[in-house]
Motif scaffolding. Structure first.
Motif, PDB file in Angstrom:
ATOM      1  N   ARG A 195      32.741 -85.247  18.545  1.00  0.00           N
ATOM      2  CA  ARG A 195      32.336 -85.493  19.928  1.00  0.00           C
ATOM      3  C   ARG A 195      30.706 -85.070  20.195  1.00  0.00           C
ATOM      4  O   ARG A 195      30.107 -85.329  20.752  1.00  0.00           O
ATOM      5  CB  ARG A 195      33.371 -84.871  20.725  1.00  0.00           C
ATOM      6  N   LEU A 196      30.603 -83.818  19.647  1.00  0.00           N
ATOM      7  CA  LEU A 196      29.514 -82.959  19.933  1.00  0.00           C
ATOM      8  C   LEU A 196      28.078 -83.579  18.903  1.00  0.00           C
ATOM      9  O   LEU A 196      27.115 -83.847  19.559  1.00  0.00           O
ATOM     10  CB  LEU A 196      29.486 -81.655  19.415  1.00  0.00           C
ATOM     11  N   ALA A 197      28.699 -84.138  17.847  1.00  0.00           N
ATOM     12  CA  ALA A 197      27.375 -84.695  16.852  1.00  0.00           C
ATOM     13  C   ALA A 197      27.319 -86.220  16.990  1.00  0.00           C
ATOM     14  O   ALA A 197      27.143 -86.916  15.887  1.00  0.00           O
ATOM     15  CB  ALA A 197      27.913 -84.112  15.498  1.00  0.00           C
ATOM     16  N   VAL A 198      27.545 -86.634  18.219  1.00  0.00           N
ATOM     17  CA  VAL A 198      27.204 -88.221  18.374  1.00  0.00           C
ATOM     18  C   VAL A 198      25.851 -88.578  17.690  1.00  0.00           C
ATOM     19  O   VAL A 198      25.845 -89.348  17.045  1.00  0.00           O
ATOM     20  CB  VAL A 198      27.182 -88.638  20.020  1.00  0.00           C
ATOM     21  N   VAL A 199      24.935 -87.732  18.019  1.00  0.00           N
ATOM     22  CA  VAL A 199      23.838 -87.626  17.339  1.00  0.00           C
ATOM     23  C   VAL A 199      23.487 -86.132  16.748  1.00  0.00           C
ATOM     24  O   VAL A 199      23.331 -85.192  17.338  1.00  0.00           O
ATOM     25  CB  VAL A 199      22.456 -87.797  18.204  1.00  0.00           C
ATOM     26  N   GLU A 200      23.247 -86.115  15.346  1.00  0.00           N
ATOM     27  CA  GLU A 200      22.900 -84.789  14.861  1.00  0.00           C
ATOM     28  C   GLU A 200      21.374 -84.689  14.342  1.00  0.00           C
ATOM     29  O   GLU A 200      21.025 -85.608  13.537  1.00  0.00           O
ATOM     30  CB  GLU A 200      24.198 -84.678  13.597  1.00  0.00           C
ATOM     31  N   LEU A 201      20.714 -84.010  14.821  1.00  0.00           N
ATOM     32  CA  LEU A 201      19.250 -83.839  14.434  1.00  0.00           C
ATOM     33  C   LEU A 201      19.092 -82.458  13.794  1.00  0.00           C
ATOM     34  O   LEU A 201      19.598 -81.485  14.001  1.00  0.00           O
ATOM     35  CB  LEU A 201      18.331 -83.740  15.707  1.00  0.00           C
ATOM     36  N   VAL A 202      18.239 -82.469  12.718  1.00  0.00           N
ATOM     37  CA  VAL A 202      17.780 -81.260  11.916  1.00  0.00           C
ATOM     38  C   VAL A 202      16.642 -80.690  12.189  1.00  0.00           C
ATOM     39  O   VAL A 202      15.707 -81.464  12.118  1.00  0.00           O
ATOM     40  CB  VAL A 202      18.185 -81.666  10.588  1.00  0.00           C
ATOM     41  N   VAL A 203      16.507 -79.644  12.479  1.00  0.00           N
ATOM     42  CA  VAL A 203      15.072 -78.889  12.651  1.00  0.00           C
ATOM     43  C   VAL A 203      14.749 -78.247  11.350  1.00  0.00           C
ATOM     44  O   VAL A 203      15.552 -77.134  11.031  1.00  0.00           O
ATOM     45  CB  VAL A 203      14.997 -77.811  13.925  1.00  0.00           C
ATOM     46  N   PRO A 204      13.655 -78.788  10.788  1.00  0.00           N
ATOM     47  CA  PRO A 204      13.587 -78.027   9.381  1.00  0.00           C
ATOM     48  C   PRO A 204      12.912 -76.622   9.329  1.00  0.00           C
ATOM     49  O   PRO A 204      12.273 -76.236  10.239  1.00  0.00           O
ATOM     50  CB  PRO A 204      12.336 -79.065   8.742  1.00  0.00           C
TER      51      PRO A 204
END
Ligand SMILES: Nc1ncnc2c1ncn2[C@@H]1O[C@H](COP(=O)(O)OP(=O)(O)OP(=O)(O)O)[C@@H](O)[C@H]1O
Ligand SMILES: [Mg+2]
Length: 338
Positions: A180-189
């Motif tokens: 539910r939280l990770a509908v979109v998961e973005l990674v900050v490098p």
């Protein structure tokens, strides 16, 4: 084609708050993803090592969303004691628990119409996970001790430096909540994967810190910038920021050269924790200080140095000090180190 390296958050209240350096290819990709996702009202999970800029990206998500005029509220899940977490998040009715003399508003209702950043979501007490899921799914919550259900309109951005999928496999994080939280998961490098950002970051941080300290603008020489770009930053942008803060605080003149870098290394940085611990002699003690004051000074210094040696990583510093992370955070607040 030249790209703007400083992404400004139009429409954000405090513009500087959401300014984000993105000169490197990985950061430009991230900012493009943020631009695409921000206006769509989905939950976003931001993942990245400590100090990479997750909160700053969260602010940009808010500033670029249709909620930009609404509140941006941040809740650090690691810093709230488990016993109070439910009331902190969802609020509490008057008399819900001892000492609750007034009804209390939770983070969720404070963020109504805006964005709620749930920082360090991996540290959320297990018992609250189903309640958070319900708030996300139904937009409904029940303040502690209240009979009524409240409706809220909140967009959640969750941040974590943990591998939440692994936490799910280990049974420490609910799978349904994760999805539910990770509908979109973005990674900050991490900064080591985008050294091209260092020159612009250093300039922005120097400007920001100089203004905060109330000093005349300090320029970083090209040789110094080169040193900074080549250095290891296990604590990422936050560690770079701390190093620049120290250099500005110690600056002998308006231009900082490469020698400033060495001079600004915290004593014991990078060394194993045992070497980084100062002795009582290392702490200057003003005449007439009480034992309590002297111990506080020593404690402050030990904590500051251990945190610096751990590259600003609070979990690692807490481990080295043998403290629970929440206790460490309390001390950091007490000593103004946060
Ligand atoms: N791309 C960037 N441009 C400008 N400033 C940045 C950028 N990334 C990080 N910073 C600054 O570095 C510091 C650390 O960033 P931030 O607090 O967002 O990191 P974080 O990933 O949330 O760290 P933590 O895991 O420790 O909570 C902040 O002062 C932030 O303003
Ligand atoms: Mg953070």
């Amino acid at each position: 084609m030249r790209h703007a390296t400083l992404v400004e958050a139009e429409g954000a209240g405090g513009r500087d708050e959401a300014d984000l350096v993105a000169a490197s290819a990985p950061m430009r990709r991230l900012v493009a993803e943020v631009a695409r996702v921000a206006p769509r009202d989905v939950t976003v999970l931001l993942r990245g090592e400590t100090g990479t800029g997750k909160e700053r990206v969260a602010s940009l998500l808010h500033a670029r969303s249709r909620r930009a005029a609404g509140p941006l509220v941040r809740c650090n899940c690691a810093a709230i004691p488990a016993a109070l977490a439910e009331a902190e998040l969802f609020g509490a009715a008057r008399g819900a628990y001892t000492g609750a003399v007034e009804a209390r508003r939770g983070f969720f209702s404070a963020a109504d119409g805006g964005t709620l950043v749930l920082d360090e979501i991996g540290e959320l007490p297990h018992a609250l996970q189903p309640k958070l899921l319900r708030a996300l799914q139904e937009g409904e919550l029940q303040p502690v001790g209240a009979g009524r259900i409240e409706r809220v309109d909140v967009r959640v951005v969750a941040c974590t430096n943990r591998d939440l999928a692994a936490e799910v496999r280990a049974g420490r994080f609910r799978e349904d909540l994760y999805y539910r939280l990770a509908v979109v998961e973005l990674v900050v490098p991490p900064l080591r994967d985008r050294r091209e950002d260092v020159p612009a970051l250093a300039a922005v941080l120097a400007r920001r810190l100089g203004a905060r300290f109330g000093v005349a603008p300090v320029r970083l020489s090209p040789a110094l910038v080169e040193r900074l770009a080549a250095a290891d930053w296990p604590g990422n942008v936050r560690q770079l920021e701390n190093a620049i803060a120290r250099m500005i605080a110690l600056a002998p003149g308006p231009v900082l050269g490469p020698e400033a870098f060495a001079a600004a290394q915290p004593r014991g940085a990078g060394a194993p924790s045992r070497d980084a611990v100062p002795t009582a002699q290392g702490v200057p003690t003003p005449a007439g200080a009480t034992l309590r004051e002297r111990l506080d000074r020593l404690e402050r210094q030990v904590i500051a140095e251990t945190l610096a040696a751990a590259g600003g990583n609070q979990s690692e510093a807490a481990r080295r000090l043998g403290l629970a992370r929440t206790v460490l955070i309390d001390r950091l607040k007490k000593y103004g180190l946060l």
